[in-house]
Each structure stands twice: as C-alpha cells, then as structure tokens.
Write a protein that holds these residues in place. Structure first.
Motif, PDB file in Angstrom:
ATOM      1  N   HIS A  98       0.850  -1.188   0.000  1.00 46.29           N
ATOM      2  CA  HIS A  98       0.000   0.000   0.000  1.00 46.29           C
ATOM      3  C   HIS A  98       0.890   1.244   0.000  1.00 46.29           C
ATOM      4  O   HIS A  98       1.030   1.925   1.022  1.00 46.29           O
ATOM      5  CB  HIS A  98      -0.923   0.010   1.224  1.00 46.29           C
ATOM      6  CG  HIS A  98      -1.733  -1.240   1.381  1.00 46.29           C
ATOM      7  ND1 HIS A  98      -2.797  -1.547   0.562  1.00 46.29           N
ATOM      8  CD2 HIS A  98      -1.630  -2.269   2.259  1.00 46.29           C
ATOM      9  CE1 HIS A  98      -3.318  -2.706   0.924  1.00 46.29           C
ATOM     10  NE2 HIS A  98      -2.626  -3.167   1.956  1.00 46.29           N
ATOM     11  N   LYS A 101      -0.095   4.758   1.378  1.00 46.65           N
ATOM     12  CA  LYS A 101      -0.170   4.902   2.829  1.00 46.65           C
ATOM     13  C   LYS A 101       1.178   4.592   3.494  1.00 46.65           C
ATOM     14  O   LYS A 101       1.611   5.316   4.393  1.00 46.65           O
ATOM     15  CB  LYS A 101      -1.250   3.981   3.408  1.00 46.65           C
ATOM     16  CG  LYS A 101      -2.665   4.314   2.976  1.00 46.65           C
ATOM     17  CD  LYS A 101      -3.666   3.352   3.617  1.00 46.65           C
ATOM     18  CE  LYS A 101      -5.095   3.689   3.209  1.00 46.65           C
ATOM     19  NZ  LYS A 101      -6.084   2.742   3.820  1.00 46.65           N
ATOM     20  N   LYS A 105       4.056   7.224   5.553  1.00 48.04           N
ATOM     21  CA  LYS A 105       4.183   6.834   6.962  1.00 48.04           C
ATOM     22  C   LYS A 105       5.631   6.456   7.279  1.00 48.04           C
ATOM     23  O   LYS A 105       6.193   6.860   8.300  1.00 48.04           O
ATOM     24  CB  LYS A 105       3.254   5.664   7.258  1.00 48.04           C
ATOM     25  CG  LYS A 105       3.187   5.287   8.742  1.00 48.04           C
ATOM     26  CD  LYS A 105       2.361   4.026   8.941  1.00 48.04           C
ATOM     27  CE  LYS A 105       0.929   4.209   8.442  1.00 48.04           C
ATOM     28  NZ  LYS A 105       0.106   2.988   8.688  1.00 48.04           N
TER      29      LYS A 105
END
Length: 213
Positions: A98, A101, A105
C-alpha cells in the motif's frame, strides 16, 4: 561493485535483504551506544565527562572552529546528509503493498527517528567523552570522530564497571570495530538501493518501445 550490480539486476529481493541487514546493524549499534552511555552515567553517579556549564553549553561548541555564525550554519550540512538517499527510496515504492499509505508513513517515521536519535546521541556523547581530553588529545577529525567516540565510550564503559584497564581497552577496540562493521553494512545496503533505484526508474519510466528492444 560486481556483486552489487549482479544482485541489483536480480530484482528487489536482494535489495531488501541487504538494506535490512545494514539497517539492523545501525539500529543495534545505536542501541549499544545509548545503553552503554546510560550505564556510564549511572555508574558515575550522574557525573558528565563534558560538564554542562549553563545554557551556553547547548548552543556553543567547545570547538573554537564551530563558534562563528557561518560554521554554526554549516552544521546544517551534516543534518541534510543525515537524510541522504531518502529521495532515492521513492524509486521502489511500487514494491510496497500500500504505497500511498506506507511510503509517507515510513518517511515520517524514518525522519522522526533520525532527528531524535541524532540529537539524543550528540547529547549523550558528553556522558563519556570530554572534548579537551578525548577529542583534541586524540587528534580526532571528521573522518575518525565516530571511531574515537566509540573507543572512548568502550573504555569509559569498562572503567565504570570497575574492570581492569586492559579489559576496558579491549571493549573500546571491540566497539570501534563493531561501529566500523555496521557503517560498512549500512553503506553497502544504501549502495544497493542507490544503484538499483535510478536504473529501475529510468527503464520503467522510458517509452515501452525502448524497453522491448
């Protein structure tokens, strides 16, 4: 160079393995530095090797060469290099599950970890290292300062535990070789990413007709 080129040409698997090994080496040595420094501080009953003589100690370097406005600002260069290579990591985000995301992060977590560990370890250096006694006397410079700090920490660690001088010297040498090995592994892992990412981005970002030929 030959091994790095070969493994990089085989895909992302070898890159991840080497990067992980290098990363773990650096994390372990950072942990060793923090734990050993705290042990030295506790065993010495809070006595710092580099005394704090007021708020000036936090903003004025004991090194006279770093006490002018220009040299203070130039320290930003060291901070910038602490983030070196992060832009290259963007070339492998398609290998994440992913990326929209996980990549932001990971970037934020990595940046915070770098900032906190950078500041904390600079401060904790004063637990075992005295500038006049250990840095100037050892003729340390930007090339060998890491080895000087870890060697001094190892000797201070052994002394704090009331070990004999020879054992303390041996611990200092062990710390020095360990940080040298971790630096080698960390740079090797980074080299794999720096070698693979631009080439992969160039090929995958080129016209499909060029990739087929």
């Amino acid at each position: 160079m030959i091994v790095s080129t070969y493994l990089s040409s085989r895909g992302i698997t070898g890159i991840k393995i080497m990067s992980s090994i290098g990363g773990w080496f650096m994390i372990v040595m950072n942990a060793v530095f923090i734990l050993a420094s705290l042990t030295v501080l506790i065993m010495n009953h809070g006595q710092l090797a580099q005394p704090i003589t007021g708020w000036q100690s936090f903003i004025i370097s004991p090194n006279k060469s770093f006490q002018t406005p220009i040299t203070i600002i130039s320290f930003v260069v060291y901070a910038v290099f602490a983030y070196g290579g992060m832009e290259t990591v963007g070339g492998v985000i398609d290998s994440m599950k992913h990326p929209e995301k996980d990549f932001p992060k990971g970037l934020i977590i990595g940046s915070l970890f770098t900032i906190i560990s950078y500041v904390l370890m600079i401060f904790m250096t004063g637990f075992s290292v005295n500038y006049q006694k250990d840095i100037l006397a050892a003729n340390a410079n930007t090339r060998n300062i890491t080895y000087t700090v870890y060697d001094t920490l190892g000797k201070a660690f052994g002394t704090a535990l009331h070990l004999d001088p020879n054992t303390s010297l041996l611990i200092g040498k062990f710390f020095t070789r360990a940080i040298a090995l971790s630096g080698l592994m960390g740079m090797t892992g980074a080299f794999f990413v720096l070698l693979y990412s631009p080439i992969k981005s160039f090929i995958m970002g080129s016209d499909p007709r060029l990739r087929l030929n």
